[in-house]
Design a protein around this motif. Structure first.
Motif, short mmCIF file in Angstrom:
data_model
loop_
_atom_site.label_atom_id
_atom_site.label_comp_id
_atom_site.label_asym_id
_atom_site.label_seq_id
_atom_site.Cartn_x
_atom_site.Cartn_y
_atom_site.Cartn_z
N LEU A 50 -24.39 -37.40 -53.60
CA LEU A 50 -23.18 -37.03 -52.87
C LEU A 50 -22.95 -37.97 -51.70
O LEU A 50 -21.81 -38.38 -51.44
N MET A 51 -24.02 -38.34 -51.02
CA MET A 51 -23.91 -39.32 -49.93
C MET A 51 -23.39 -40.65 -50.47
O MET A 51 -22.52 -41.30 -49.86
N TYR A 52 -23.92 -41.06 -51.61
CA TYR A 52 -23.50 -42.32 -52.23
C TYR A 52 -22.03 -42.28 -52.60
O TYR A 52 -21.27 -43.23 -52.32
N LEU A 53 -21.60 -41.18 -53.23
CA LEU A 53 -20.19 -41.06 -53.64
C LEU A 53 -19.25 -41.11 -52.45
O LEU A 53 -18.22 -41.79 -52.49
N MET A 54 -19.61 -40.41 -51.37
CA MET A 54 -18.74 -40.32 -50.20
C MET A 54 -18.93 -41.47 -49.23
O MET A 54 -18.17 -41.61 -48.28
N ASN A 55 -19.98 -42.29 -49.48
CA ASN A 55 -20.31 -43.39 -48.56
C ASN A 55 -20.51 -42.86 -47.14
O ASN A 55 -20.01 -43.43 -46.16
N GLU A 56 -21.24 -41.76 -47.06
CA GLU A 56 -21.50 -41.13 -45.78
C GLU A 56 -22.99 -40.80 -45.68
O GLU A 56 -23.71 -40.81 -46.68
N ASN A 57 -23.44 -40.49 -44.44
CA ASN A 57 -24.85 -40.16 -44.26
C ASN A 57 -25.09 -38.65 -44.36
O ASN A 57 -24.16 -37.87 -44.51
N ARG A 58 -26.35 -38.27 -44.24
CA ARG A 58 -26.74 -36.87 -44.40
C ARG A 58 -26.11 -35.99 -43.32
O ARG A 58 -25.73 -34.84 -43.59
N ALA A 59 -26.03 -36.52 -42.11
CA ALA A 59 -25.46 -35.74 -41.01
C ALA A 59 -24.00 -35.38 -41.30
O ALA A 59 -23.56 -34.26 -41.02
N PHE A 60 -23.26 -36.32 -41.88
CA PHE A 60 -21.85 -36.06 -42.22
C PHE A 60 -21.75 -34.91 -43.22
O PHE A 60 -20.93 -33.99 -43.07
N LEU A 61 -22.61 -34.95 -44.24
CA LEU A 61 -22.56 -33.90 -45.26
C LEU A 61 -22.90 -32.54 -44.67
O LEU A 61 -22.30 -31.52 -45.03
N TYR A 62 -23.84 -32.51 -43.75
CA TYR A 62 -24.23 -31.25 -43.10
C TYR A 62 -23.08 -30.70 -42.26
O TYR A 62 -22.74 -29.52 -42.33
N LEU A 63 -22.47 -31.58 -41.48
CA LEU A 63 -21.39 -31.15 -40.59
C LEU A 63 -20.13 -30.75 -41.35
O LEU A 63 -19.36 -29.92 -40.88
N HIS A 64 -19.94 -31.34 -42.52
CA HIS A 64 -18.71 -31.10 -43.28
C HIS A 64 -18.99 -30.32 -44.57
O HIS A 64 -18.18 -30.37 -45.50
N ARG A 65 -20.07 -29.61 -44.60
CA ARG A 65 -20.47 -28.87 -45.79
C ARG A 65 -19.38 -27.92 -46.29
O ARG A 65 -19.19 -27.75 -47.50
N ASN A 66 -18.65 -27.32 -45.37
CA ASN A 66 -17.62 -26.34 -45.74
C ASN A 66 -16.22 -26.93 -45.85
O ASN A 66 -15.25 -26.20 -46.05
#
Length: 292
Positions: A32-48
């Protein structure tokens, strides 16, 4: 219906878990990080946060590839090694932590050398060994050889990616067969490093799907007993090492005795030692070319 990043991650995780992928949660998150070109923190903050159907479909396509056994590193196109990032594809083996033992041992030996150290990396693959040595040894001159031009293309790219392309000469060769005719090979080396194919041919079909169906067999298959390349290297390396120079092999965890015997029978080597990896398994064998 709106679907969130957290929801598609959960679906991806469950698919990988059902497919018996060992690190299902880590791999689902990494994809998911690879697809979005984002880091883990971004995914955590934008989970919803909501995402669109195209992103969801693209993610599930990646998940399906991983569930079918394609290595994560080939899907995302890179792997970390020695704190550096390397591009990888199915032309090269994926750099593994075990091989860091080879590099770390070589670096410890290099500390005893004054001035510029000359190094040959035979069977260089992705260039992980050669590039790491060039990165950590500021005064180094390195030649890297591989039989595969496709692998060398990857290695050259990794040298450039890590800013050491001017310190490494890449040569296509079946071990020393054609390399010895090239100018960079005219001088002898302080150190020869080699992580050769060392898996016995009969064992290849029993390997994990990720390995046997995706990684290059030519970089895995060491012949009937796994020792074909060690035999050739033990014989041919003697004419390319400086007196007192070192040869360092990565070995299979059960090959130390056999490879030691090959070097002893050759008669050109002394101070033969085996070094263990982080799992306390035999992983690297070193020997010094005789002074006399």
């Amino acid at each position: 219906m709106l679907i969130t990043f957290g929801e598609i991650f959960e679906v991806g995780f469950k698919r990988l878990k059902q497919a018996d992928i060992a690190d299902a949660a880590i791999d689902a998150e990494r994809l998911l990080m690879y697809l979005m070109n984002e880091n883990r923190a971004f995914l955590y903050l934008h989970r919803n946060d909501g995402t669109d159907e195209d992103h969801a479909d693209a993610y599930f396509e990646l998940i399906d590839r991983r569930a079918a056994g394609e290595p994560l590193q080939y899907i995302v196109g890179e792997q970390e090694f020695m704190g550096l990032n390397f591009n990888v594809n199915e032309s090269v083996l994926i750099p593994r932590q075990d091989t860091e033992t080879l590099v770390e041992t070589a670096l410890s030996f290099a500390k005893t050398k004054k001035g510029t150290i000359s190094i040959l990396d035979m069977c260089c693959g992705s260039g992980a060994i050669a590039v790491s040595m060039a990165h950590f040894l500021k005064k180094s001159k390195i030649v890297a050889c591989d039989i595969s031009e496709a692998a060398l293309d990857v290695a050259r790219g990794n040298a450039k990616r890590n800013g050491v392309e001017k310190k490494i000469n890449f040569i296509e060769s079946d071990l020393y067969v054609s390399a010895k005719k090239k100018k960079p090979m005219k001088d002898k080396f302080d150190m020869i490093l080699c992580n050769p194919p060392y898996i016995p041919s009969s064992v290849i079909p029993t390997l994990q799907t990720e390995v046997k169906d995706h990684e290059p067999i030519s970089a895995l298959d060491g012949g009937a007993d796994g020792l074909d390349f060690y035999r050739r290297m033990a014989t041919d390396s003697a004419t390319h090492l400086k007196k007192g120079g070192y040869i360092l092999f990565e070995i299979g965890h059960d090959q130390a005795e056999a490879v030691t015997a090959l070097l002893e029978e050759n008669g050109n080597y002394q101070d033969i030692f085996t070094h263990k990896d982080m799992a306390h398994l035999d992983r690297v064998l070193t020997a010094r070319f005789k002074d006399k």
